[in-house]
Design an enzyme around this catalytic site. Structure first.
Site, PDB file in Angstrom:
ATOM      1  CG  ASP A 104      30.852  17.540   8.496  1.00 12.57           C
ATOM      2  OD1 ASP A 104      31.634  17.464   9.457  1.00 12.57           O
ATOM      3  OD2 ASP A 104      29.631  17.704   8.632  1.00 12.57           O
ATOM      4  CD  GLU A 105      33.730  20.732  12.724  1.00 15.74           C
ATOM      5  OE1 GLU A 105      33.900  21.595  13.580  1.00 15.74           O
ATOM      6  OE2 GLU A 105      33.599  19.514  12.993  1.00 15.74           O
TER       7      GLU A 105
END
Ligand SMILES: [Mg+2]
Length: 385
Positions: A104-105
């Site tokens: 998620d990054e």
């Protein structure tokens, strides 16, 4: 060195947001995602749960003592991977160079773009597009390097954005706790706090040699980060279809102990590769070649994982099924395919705290000394031969 402009994009409480997207009843309540069995751990939690002191990686029974009214849902790695891919596709569509740092990054290098557009405006538009297309909240930080950009994102959350230009870097960092530096874990924090270093400003003003004495190479690194210096490059995102390993024997064999030991060593090596590059696999194949060159293969779909135990058990089962003739083998091979970007961590929702700690400890040692340094007892026998 030319001034860089780096963006760090991070989805807010990613697992929680995915769960809420498919079930709006979960909005606004203390929500915990994680293993529901007696020894499970918290994989993620909502801001509402955090106000009770719940944190990720905490044992579930403890989290529920702090916040008994929390709703607990078992994670759904397929759901998270789909959404991760959706966001990755939006980013890939607008940015030529980016790194996918975790599920998620993301880091983007937008250096030079400001001559043509404002980077901040461009990134604001990109994050709005991500929110529109994925239905998930995201925050970003924009600065001169990865570390400052990431710390900035942390300060901007949730649904926030922040730009720290080169002149503002030190005054932005100074008042923050050293815990905000990504590489400072509990152990380093307590080592430094014990001698009175709690704020980044204090750390930045300590003589670098003193930190080297105290923390080794890590100390030098930390001092640089406290001073807003980080030259680490982006690791460009590449899609990978599969990873595999094969072994051709010098002499054909039907020594089952040797064969299984070999399989175990291959699984460990590949699983380590998955975890360090943050992949999960959903399909396992085992291939064998008999001494008459007949080649057979068997494969099985599984839930996304990078867990040694699950991978090894499946490989062993497939091997038992595929090796049906009483003939010598000249080759065996293992392949993991249907890869998805995912957590550095195992089967998050089944593993107990102890399993996760064990895998992380083993990976840390492998990272420091090389992959062959540590192996399970079953593959070790083979390595000695
Ligand atoms: Mg996140």
């Amino acid at each position: 060195m030319e001034q860089r402009t780096i963006v760090h994009l991070d989805l807010d409480t990613f697992f929680v947001s995915c769960e809420r997207k498919i079930n709006s009843k979960l909005n606004g309540i203390p929500l915990i995602v994680g293993g529901t069995s007696g020894r499970g751990v918290v994989s993620a939690c909502s801001y509402e749960a955090r106000t009770f002191g719940v944190r990720s990686a905490m044992p579930m029974h403890y989290a529920l003592k702090l916040c008994p009214q929390a709703k607990v849902v078992k994670g759904d790695m397929e759901l998270y991977s789909q959404h991760s891919k959706l966001v990755t596709d939006v980013i890939a569509d607008s940015s030529p160079i980016f790194e996918k740092a975790s599920i998620d990054e993301f880091y983007l290098d937008v250096s030079g773009m400001d001559k043509f557009f404002g980077c901040y405006k461009w990134t604001t538009e990109l994050s709005q597009r991500i929110i529109n297309e994925s239905g998930l909240p995201i925050s970003f930080g924009l600065s001169v390097n990865k570390t400052v950009a990431k710390i900035a994102t942390g300060e901007a959350k949730p649904l926030g954005k922040i730009e720290i230009n080169s002149k503002a870097v030190q005054s932005f960092l100074n008042p923050l706790s050293i815990k905000k530096i990504p590489q400072v874990g509990n152990k380093t924090y307590y080592t430094l706090a014990r001698i009175g270093i709690q704020k980044i400003q204090t750390l930045s003003e300590i003589p670098i040699d003193y930190l080297k004495q105290l923390l080794g190479k890590n100390g030098e690194d930390l001092w640089m980060k406290a001073n807003g210096i980080d030259n680490s490059p982006l690791k460009p995102f590449r899609d990978k279809k599969s990873i595999s390993a094969e072994r051709t024997f010098l002499t054909d064999t039907f020594d089952l102990v040797k064969l299984r030991t070999e399989l175990s060593a291959m699984v460990e090596k590949l699983a380590f590769e998955l975890r360090t590059e943050q992949w999960l696999t959903a399909c396992i194949s085992v291939k064998i070649r008999y001494n008459n060159f007949d080649t057979e293969m068997k494969q099985r779909k599984i839930s996304l994982t990078a867990n040694d135990n699950i991978l090894l058990n499946t490989v062993n089962q497939l091997f038992t099924e595929v090796y049906s003739r009483r003939m010598m083998l000249r080759l065996i091979g293992v392949k993991f395919s249907n890869l998805s970007r995912g957590f550095n961590q195992i089967d998050l929702f089944q593993d107990t705290e102890r399993d996760i700690a064990l895998h992380q400890a083993m990976d840390n040692i492998r990272n420091r000394f090389g992959a062959s340094y540590i192996q399970r007892a079953t593959s070790f026998k083979n390595a000695k031969k």
